[in-house]
Design a protein around this motif. Structure first.
Motif, mmCIF file in Angstrom:
data_model
loop_
_atom_site.group_PDB
_atom_site.id
_atom_site.type_symbol
_atom_site.label_atom_id
_atom_site.label_comp_id
_atom_site.label_asym_id
_atom_site.label_seq_id
_atom_site.Cartn_x
_atom_site.Cartn_y
_atom_site.Cartn_z
ATOM 1 N N ARG A 11 16.567 -26.948 -101.755
ATOM 2 C CA ARG A 11 15.271 -26.658 -101.132
ATOM 3 C C ARG A 11 14.348 -27.862 -101.233
ATOM 4 O O ARG A 11 13.709 -28.271 -100.253
ATOM 5 C CB ARG A 11 14.644 -25.448 -101.833
ATOM 6 C CG ARG A 11 13.157 -25.236 -101.540
ATOM 7 C CD ARG A 11 12.600 -24.067 -102.347
ATOM 8 N NE ARG A 11 12.976 -24.183 -103.740
ATOM 9 C CZ ARG A 11 13.309 -23.141 -104.509
ATOM 10 N NH1 ARG A 11 13.282 -21.916 -104.023
ATOM 11 N NH2 ARG A 11 13.643 -23.322 -105.773
ATOM 12 N N GLU A 12 14.272 -28.457 -102.417
ATOM 13 C CA GLU A 12 13.382 -29.592 -102.624
ATOM 14 C C GLU A 12 13.839 -30.827 -101.858
ATOM 15 O O GLU A 12 13.007 -31.606 -101.372
ATOM 16 C CB GLU A 12 13.257 -29.891 -104.125
ATOM 17 C CG GLU A 12 12.443 -28.858 -104.884
ATOM 18 C CD GLU A 12 13.167 -27.537 -105.090
ATOM 19 O OE1 GLU A 12 12.503 -26.479 -105.080
ATOM 20 O OE2 GLU A 12 14.411 -27.552 -105.245
ATOM 21 N N HIS A 13 15.166 -31.004 -101.727
ATOM 22 C CA HIS A 13 15.666 -32.118 -100.913
ATOM 23 C C HIS A 13 15.264 -31.917 -99.457
ATOM 24 O O HIS A 13 14.824 -32.859 -98.777
ATOM 25 C CB HIS A 13 17.182 -32.242 -101.045
ATOM 26 C CG HIS A 13 17.735 -33.468 -100.371
ATOM 27 N ND1 HIS A 13 19.085 -33.702 -100.232
ATOM 28 C CD2 HIS A 13 17.124 -34.534 -99.775
ATOM 29 C CE1 HIS A 13 19.269 -34.842 -99.602
ATOM 30 N NE2 HIS A 13 18.102 -35.365 -99.306
ATOM 31 N N ALA A 14 15.398 -30.693 -98.956
ATOM 32 C CA ALA A 14 15.022 -30.416 -97.564
ATOM 33 C C ALA A 14 13.529 -30.660 -97.344
ATOM 34 O O ALA A 14 13.120 -31.223 -96.320
ATOM 35 C CB ALA A 14 15.387 -28.983 -97.198
ATOM 36 N N ALA A 236 23.257 -19.914 -94.802
ATOM 37 C CA ALA A 236 22.210 -19.209 -94.063
ATOM 38 C C ALA A 236 22.268 -19.612 -92.601
ATOM 39 O O ALA A 236 22.791 -20.680 -92.261
ATOM 40 C CB ALA A 236 20.830 -19.518 -94.647
ATOM 41 N N VAL A 237 21.712 -18.737 -91.759
ATOM 42 C CA VAL A 237 21.621 -19.028 -90.327
ATOM 43 C C VAL A 237 20.201 -18.727 -89.849
ATOM 44 O O VAL A 237 19.483 -17.928 -90.442
ATOM 45 C CB VAL A 237 22.636 -18.203 -89.497
ATOM 46 C CG1 VAL A 237 24.060 -18.536 -89.907
ATOM 47 C CG2 VAL A 237 22.370 -16.700 -89.621
ATOM 48 N N SER A 238 19.799 -19.403 -88.771
ATOM 49 C CA SER A 238 18.492 -19.196 -88.164
ATOM 50 C C SER A 238 18.571 -19.608 -86.694
ATOM 51 O O SER A 238 19.187 -20.639 -86.392
ATOM 52 C CB SER A 238 17.426 -20.024 -88.882
ATOM 53 O OG SER A 238 16.165 -19.866 -88.295
ATOM 54 N N PRO A 239 17.987 -18.818 -85.768
ATOM 55 C CA PRO A 239 17.278 -17.562 -85.967
ATOM 56 C C PRO A 239 18.242 -16.402 -86.218
ATOM 57 O O PRO A 239 19.460 -16.589 -86.164
ATOM 58 C CB PRO A 239 16.529 -17.388 -84.650
ATOM 59 C CG PRO A 239 17.426 -18.040 -83.632
ATOM 60 C CD PRO A 239 18.034 -19.215 -84.342
ATOM 61 N N GLU A 298 17.768 -20.826 -97.677
ATOM 62 C CA GLU A 298 17.094 -20.612 -96.403
ATOM 63 C C GLU A 298 16.216 -21.797 -95.997
ATOM 64 O O GLU A 298 16.100 -22.103 -94.802
ATOM 65 C CB GLU A 298 16.247 -19.339 -96.446
ATOM 66 C CG GLU A 298 17.044 -18.063 -96.570
ATOM 67 C CD GLU A 298 17.161 -17.607 -98.013
ATOM 68 O OE1 GLU A 298 17.351 -16.409 -98.246
ATOM 69 O OE2 GLU A 298 17.074 -18.464 -98.924
ATOM 70 N N THR A 299 15.591 -22.446 -96.971
ATOM 71 C CA THR A 299 14.753 -23.611 -96.645
ATOM 72 C C THR A 299 15.553 -24.661 -95.887
ATOM 73 O O THR A 299 15.051 -25.297 -94.952
ATOM 74 C CB THR A 299 14.179 -24.232 -97.927
ATOM 75 O OG1 THR A 299 13.382 -23.253 -98.590
ATOM 76 C CG2 THR A 299 13.324 -25.447 -97.624
ATOM 77 N N GLU A 300 16.809 -24.832 -96.291
ATOM 78 C CA GLU A 300 17.645 -25.863 -95.673
ATOM 79 C C GLU A 300 17.997 -25.550 -94.228
ATOM 80 O O GLU A 300 18.405 -26.443 -93.481
ATOM 81 C CB GLU A 300 18.930 -26.057 -96.480
ATOM 82 C CG GLU A 300 18.739 -26.662 -97.847
ATOM 83 C CD GLU A 300 18.582 -25.628 -98.952
ATOM 84 O OE1 GLU A 300 19.298 -25.708 -99.953
ATOM 85 O OE2 GLU A 300 17.731 -24.722 -98.814
#
Length: 427
Positions: A11-14, A236-239, A298-300
């Protein structure tokens, strides 16, 4: 602006990768960071909960904004620590106050908040040592499956779904009487099990105004087809394909807006991100949980879809003008596939040399590092979740296929990843 990100995961890398693209960012630091963040920021060897050392660093380096990644420093009061100290009160802290962070820090607090604000969630009762026997009877007579949640932070391991009463009673005793999850499980929330499909909603708020970020769906189970042990997240996937406009309207009207109104009415200071875990039951949304920060992984998958300047978003949060934001979102689908150490989420070894990371410049793919560190001239594994590979595509199938292909070019001993992330939505 000089910006400090707190945390050391994917998350922090992203977040560092995105903030580094902004012309508004003069100097970027990450405490403590990892091998990935070292490529786009300066790592600082300070623990996320060492508030005194963080404050000293911020004053010495003229930090303007602190972006808090993980939940622990938020629940322990980093926002209050900085904002109530006259020497550091000028520094913008992106995150909720300690009291507001109890939305994640205490399941019982979150449930009571939802009750007061008429936000749909699973029916529940809470128990501790003072009403343990009453809890035993409640569990014994509860419909199956039954959900047991440790009230406090338990490193993502404090939620149990029990399919028979013997198991449920045994776990209930272990949590309250035997301190299975330490202090986090001394109070237990017993919930009804909701049948449906889950998704994650991300809200940017200054405590009064809000905007939504892209939604996502993560995959917690270690095995193909969502089988096996729970992990911190395998991808994870989005949307989210099933979240059409009508369903999103229900989420906004029944959950997001009452949540923001509740924060305001109850005078809970909140400047940051709210992660709302949603389950779709038939055609209705219910809240599974709140997190007081962005999720991982999810952040990624969410942050790369944001086309707007991320520092502008952070500044709008801090200055209470989120209502002025118009966040541009990529129309492409994105998928993140996480590579983990062999044996994860149980025992695993670290220090494995990682090869193949030079493919980071590949078109439509970004490799975020999570459990890594620099050792001599090598990047080596330093955690259970090691890498998060995010790719774009015209649809989820294309994005997942690209991330899997990229991971096949990377190697460390006993590398493992799921090739079926987003399997329900593949064309």
């Amino acid at each position: 602006m000089n910006i400090l990100i707190i945390g050391n995961g994917g998350r922090e890398h992203a977040l560092a990768w995105k903030i580094n693209q902004s012309d508004l960012c003069k100097q970027l630091y990450v405490a403590p960071g990892n091998a990935g963040t070292a490529a786009c920021a300066q790592n600082i060897d300070i623990k996320a909960t060492d508030f005194d050392a963080l404050a000293k660093f911020c004053l010495s380096n003229k930090i303007d904004i602190i972006l808090v990644g993980p939940e622990e420093p938020l629940v322990k009061g980093i926002y209050d620590f900085f904002t109530t100290n006259p020497e550091t009160a000028h520094i913008y802290v992106i995150g909720p106050s300690q009291e507001a962070a109890q939305l994640e820090g205490s399941k019982a607090f979150a449930k009571a908040f939802m009750d007061r604000n008429k936000i749909p969630t699973a029916a529940y009762r809470e128990f501790d040592n003072t009403n343990y026997e009453e809890g035993v009877e409640y569990v014994r007579n509860h419909a199956l499956p039954i959900v047991l949640k440790a009230d406090g932070l338990a490193a993502g391991k404090g939620v149990l779904i029990c399919h028979n009463h013997i198991e449920a009673l045994a776990e209930f005793e272990l949590m309250i009487q035997q301190s299975k999850f330490g202090d986090a499980g001394r109070r237990v929330v017993v919930e009804e099990f909701l049948h449906g499909i889950e998704m994650s909603v991300f809200v940017v708020t200054d405590g009064i105004n809000y905007v939504l970020l892209p939604d996502a769906k993560d995959y917690k189970r270690i095995g193909v087809g969502d089988t096996g042990l729970n992990t911190g997240g395998m991808g994870a996937v989005s949307p989210v394909p099933f979240a059409d406009a009508a369903f999103k309207d229900k989420i906004i009207q029944r959950i997001v807006e009452p949540t923001i109104a509740g924060l305001k009415n109850e005078k809970l200071e909140y400047k940051g991100f709210i992660f709302i875990g949603i389950i779709k039951v038939d055609d209705d949304p219910y809240v599974i949980e709140y997190n007081c920060r962005l999720g991982d992984p999810e952040t990624e998958v969410v942050v790369p879809r944001i086309e707007s300047d991320f520092v502008e978003i952070l500044t709008a949060i801090a200055e209470k003008r989120v209502n002025e934001l118009n966040i541009a979102i990529s129309k492409d689908a994105a998928a993140t596939v996480v590579a983990v150490s062999g044996g994860y989420p149980n025992q695993y070894e670290v220090g494995k040399v990682i090869s193949g990371l030079e493919v980071t410049s590949f078109k439509d793919t970004v490799i975020f590092q999570s459990g890594t560190k620099i050792s001599g001239n090598d990047i080596v594994t330093n955690g259970g979740r090691v890498l998060a590979v995010t790719s774009f595509g015209d649809n989820i199938s294309e994005a997942v296929e690209q991330s899997v292909y990229m991971l096949e070019q990377i190697y460390f001993d006993e590398i493992y990843f799921r090739e079926d992330i987003g399997y329900e939505f593949k064309k």
